[in-house]
Design a protein around this motif. Structure first.
Motif, PDB file in Angstrom:
ATOM      1  N   THR A  70       0.814  -1.211   0.000  1.00 48.35           N
ATOM      2  CA  THR A  70       0.000   0.000   0.000  1.00 48.35           C
ATOM      3  C   THR A  70       0.852   1.267   0.000  1.00 48.35           C
ATOM      4  O   THR A  70       0.597   2.200  -0.754  1.00 48.35           O
ATOM      5  CB  THR A  70      -0.904   0.024   1.248  1.00 48.35           C
ATOM      6  OG1 THR A  70      -1.469  -1.269   1.453  1.00 48.35           O
ATOM      7  CG2 THR A  70      -2.013   1.032   1.096  1.00 48.35           C
ATOM      8  N   ASP A  71       1.870   1.313   0.848  1.00 51.18           N
ATOM      9  CA  ASP A  71       2.677   2.515   1.034  1.00 51.18           C
ATOM     10  C   ASP A  71       4.014   2.401   0.305  1.00 51.18           C
ATOM     11  O   ASP A  71       4.528   1.298   0.106  1.00 51.18           O
ATOM     12  CB  ASP A  71       2.959   2.733   2.520  1.00 51.18           C
ATOM     13  CG  ASP A  71       1.694   2.831   3.344  1.00 51.18           C
ATOM     14  OD1 ASP A  71       0.740   3.465   2.880  1.00 51.18           O
ATOM     15  OD2 ASP A  71       1.677   2.288   4.464  1.00 51.18           O
ATOM     16  N   PHE A  72       4.592   3.556  -0.028  1.00 50.11           N
ATOM     17  CA  PHE A  72       5.892   3.543  -0.702  1.00 50.11           C
ATOM     18  C   PHE A  72       6.648   4.838  -0.436  1.00 50.11           C
ATOM     19  O   PHE A  72       6.064   5.870  -0.080  1.00 50.11           O
ATOM     20  CB  PHE A  72       5.730   3.364  -2.215  1.00 50.11           C
ATOM     21  CG  PHE A  72       5.051   4.537  -2.897  1.00 50.11           C
ATOM     22  CD1 PHE A  72       5.791   5.594  -3.396  1.00 50.11           C
ATOM     23  CD2 PHE A  72       3.669   4.584  -3.014  1.00 50.11           C
ATOM     24  CE1 PHE A  72       5.178   6.680  -4.002  1.00 50.11           C
ATOM     25  CE2 PHE A  72       3.035   5.656  -3.615  1.00 50.11           C
ATOM     26  CZ  PHE A  72       3.785   6.705  -4.110  1.00 50.11           C
ATOM     27  N   SER A  73       7.947   4.757  -0.621  1.00 50.71           N
ATOM     28  CA  SER A  73       8.807   5.934  -0.629  1.00 50.71           C
ATOM     29  C   SER A  73       9.885   5.686  -1.673  1.00 50.71           C
ATOM     30  O   SER A  73      10.425   4.582  -1.764  1.00 50.71           O
ATOM     31  CB  SER A  73       9.438   6.160   0.746  1.00 50.71           C
ATOM     32  OG  SER A  73      10.268   7.316   0.735  1.00 50.71           O
ATOM     33  N   GLY A  74      10.165   6.694  -2.481  1.00 49.90           N
ATOM     34  CA  GLY A  74      11.148   6.482  -3.548  1.00 49.90           C
ATOM     35  C   GLY A  74      11.469   7.750  -4.301  1.00 49.90           C
ATOM     36  O   GLY A  74      11.198   8.871  -3.844  1.00 49.90           O
ATOM     37  N   GLU A  75      12.007   7.572  -5.492  1.00 51.88           N
ATOM     38  CA  GLU A  75      12.541   8.676  -6.308  1.00 51.88           C
ATOM     39  C   GLU A  75      11.834   8.725  -7.655  1.00 51.88           C
ATOM     40  O   GLU A  75      11.655   7.697  -8.319  1.00 51.88           O
ATOM     41  CB  GLU A  75      14.035   8.466  -6.518  1.00 51.88           C
ATOM     42  CG  GLU A  75      14.715   9.499  -7.377  1.00 51.88           C
ATOM     43  CD  GLU A  75      16.188   9.208  -7.588  1.00 51.88           C
ATOM     44  OE1 GLU A  75      16.838   9.960  -8.338  1.00 51.88           O
ATOM     45  OE2 GLU A  75      16.689   8.216  -7.007  1.00 51.88           O
ATOM     46  N   ILE A  76      11.428   9.919  -8.062  1.00 45.86           N
ATOM     47  CA  ILE A  76      10.808  10.087  -9.373  1.00 45.86           C
ATOM     48  C   ILE A  76      11.868   9.939 -10.470  1.00 45.86           C
ATOM     49  O   ILE A  76      12.904  10.611 -10.435  1.00 45.86           O
ATOM     50  CB  ILE A  76      10.122  11.460  -9.495  1.00 45.86           C
ATOM     51  CG1 ILE A  76       8.934  11.544  -8.538  1.00 45.86           C
ATOM     52  CG2 ILE A  76       9.665  11.724 -10.933  1.00 45.86           C
ATOM     53  CD1 ILE A  76       8.231  12.887  -8.519  1.00 45.86           C
ATOM     54  N   VAL A  77      11.592   9.038 -11.414  1.00 42.51           N
ATOM     55  CA  VAL A  77      12.548   8.805 -12.502  1.00 42.51           C
ATOM     56  C   VAL A  77      11.971   9.146 -13.870  1.00 42.51           C
ATOM     57  O   VAL A  77      12.696   9.148 -14.867  1.00 42.51           O
ATOM     58  CB  VAL A  77      13.040   7.337 -12.502  1.00 42.51           C
ATOM     59  CG1 VAL A  77      13.845   7.039 -11.246  1.00 42.51           C
ATOM     60  CG2 VAL A  77      11.879   6.357 -12.636  1.00 42.51           C
ATOM     61  N   GLU A  78      10.682   9.447 -13.943  1.00 41.60           N
ATOM     62  CA  GLU A  78      10.056   9.785 -15.230  1.00 41.60           C
ATOM     63  C   GLU A  78       8.803  10.603 -14.968  1.00 41.60           C
ATOM     64  O   GLU A  78       8.081  10.370 -13.999  1.00 41.60           O
ATOM     65  CB  GLU A  78       9.696   8.507 -15.997  1.00 41.60           C
ATOM     66  CG  GLU A  78       9.079   8.741 -17.365  1.00 41.60           C
ATOM     67  CD  GLU A  78       8.642   7.445 -18.053  1.00 41.60           C
ATOM     68  OE1 GLU A  78       7.723   7.514 -18.882  1.00 41.60           O
ATOM     69  OE2 GLU A  78       9.213   6.376 -17.739  1.00 41.60           O
ATOM     70  N   LEU A  79       8.549  11.591 -15.850  1.00 46.32           N
ATOM     71  CA  LEU A  79       7.377  12.451 -15.724  1.00 46.32           C
ATOM     72  C   LEU A  79       6.454  12.271 -16.914  1.00 46.32           C
ATOM     73  O   LEU A  79       6.906  12.160 -18.060  1.00 46.32           O
ATOM     74  CB  LEU A  79       7.791  13.925 -15.659  1.00 46.32           C
ATOM     75  CG  LEU A  79       8.776  14.357 -14.567  1.00 46.32           C
ATOM     76  CD1 LEU A  79       9.137  15.824 -14.753  1.00 46.32           C
ATOM     77  CD2 LEU A  79       8.194  14.130 -13.181  1.00 46.32           C
TER      78      LEU A  79
END
Length: 322
Positions: A70-79
């Protein structure tokens, strides 16, 4: 990409590791490379189809939702082409409880409007433990309970993701907190800010003669009238989770209970407000909301650990690293 999939309804034994194509961003989405993800009771309910009426929403013979987490934390790699509020490299967190779940995967396609900047003070593991559980507690205390300074609140089930967050959020709102938990969680409840603790293994709630302004049923298994009798006139019983008999009685008889005991009765149905994620991130950065993590599990050991755990209740969050 790597992912954990639900193949059919059942216990953790129905989970499998799967290779799936990395998603591409639709115009209003971002692709997040997941660094950490966590599960909640919602994942277990969907996986096991318990209660049975979950099948009405998620598929009768087999689950339409095939991902877990359900939950996550991470880095945007594409828009996506219409996304302007984020940039590649931004660190974000959020939950997919109102979407399609599946955060136990290397990459996620997520609507840009439902994520928030990760708390700068917290690691990805800590950030991934917060969104759904803490938003649930916040909505219950702020919107349903309207807790104000000096009011007495009883938190039934003051451990695990929601319970641990509820103690801290009630403290931030100025509440006088009594936490109900098992012996092993008493010390943690006090450390998080509970003023009093009832160890339900040693004392029955029915034997308690204190009256409260608000009772938060995080893990409520008693009949609703037991909680109603613990409330002051005009008090509030707020159901978040627990036994199905308690949910059924609360849902079908809440008007009768409210009239008989002169209280209000409500059931929390979470709304997906990104503003609440921002509030939680701000609190975490100020140190007034601290994650309680029971286990950190490498992704490749995820299924094995879930099978080992079975249905055992957790004292804190389980977070999986990718």
């Amino acid at each position: 990409m790597k992912s954990i999939q639900i193949t059919r309804y059942g216990g953790p034994e129905v989970l499998t590791y799967a290779e799936r194509p990395r998603p591409s961003a639709k115009p209003e989405e971002v692709i997040v490379k997941v660094h950490a993800a966590s599960i909640n009771s919602a994942d277990r309910r969907i996986m096991s189809a318990n209660p049975w009426f979950i099948k009405l929403a998620f598929g009768w013979n087999k689950p339409k939702v095939t991902g877990l987490g359900t939950d996550f934390s991470g880095e945007i790699v594409e828009l996506g082409k219409d996304v302007t509020q984020w940039k590649v490299g931004d660190m974000v967190f959020g939950d997919m409880s109102n979407l399609k779940l599946g955060t136990l995967a290397e990459y996620l396609a997520v609507p840009a409007k439902v994520i928030a900047q990760k708390p700068t003070r917290l690691s990805h593991v800590e950030s991934a433990s917060l969104p759904l559980a803490s938003r649930t507690a916040l909505e219950a205390i702020r919107d349903h309970g309207k807790l104000s300074k000096g009011q007495h609140i009883l938190i039934v089930g003051a451990s695990g993701g929601v319970g641990n967050s509820a103690i801290q959020l009630a403290k931030a709102h100025g509440g006088i907190i009594t936490a109900v938990c098992s012996t092993k969680n008493v010390e943690t409840a006090l450390e998080l800010g509970a003023d009093y603790v009832i160890d339900y293994k040693r004392k029955s709630l029915a034997d308690n003669d204190v009256k409260y302004d608000i009772i938060l049923g995080v893990n409520a298994y008693e009949k609703p009238c037991v909680y109603a009798e613990q409330l002051k006139p005009g008090g509030k019983f707020i159901y978040l989770g627990g036994g199905m008999p308690t949910l059924y009685r609360t849902f079908f008889f809440k008007k009768i209970i409210a009239r008989k005991y002169r209280i209000s009765v409500s059931i929390v149905q979470l709304k997906n407000k990104v503003e609440d994620l921002n509030i939680l991130a701000e609190m975490a950065d100020k140190g007034s909301l601290k994650p309680v993590i029971e286990r950190v599990i490498p992704f490749e050991e995820g299924i094995e650990k879930l099978v080992e755990n079975g249905s055992r209740s957790a004292s804190g969050k389980w977070v999986f690293t990718l």
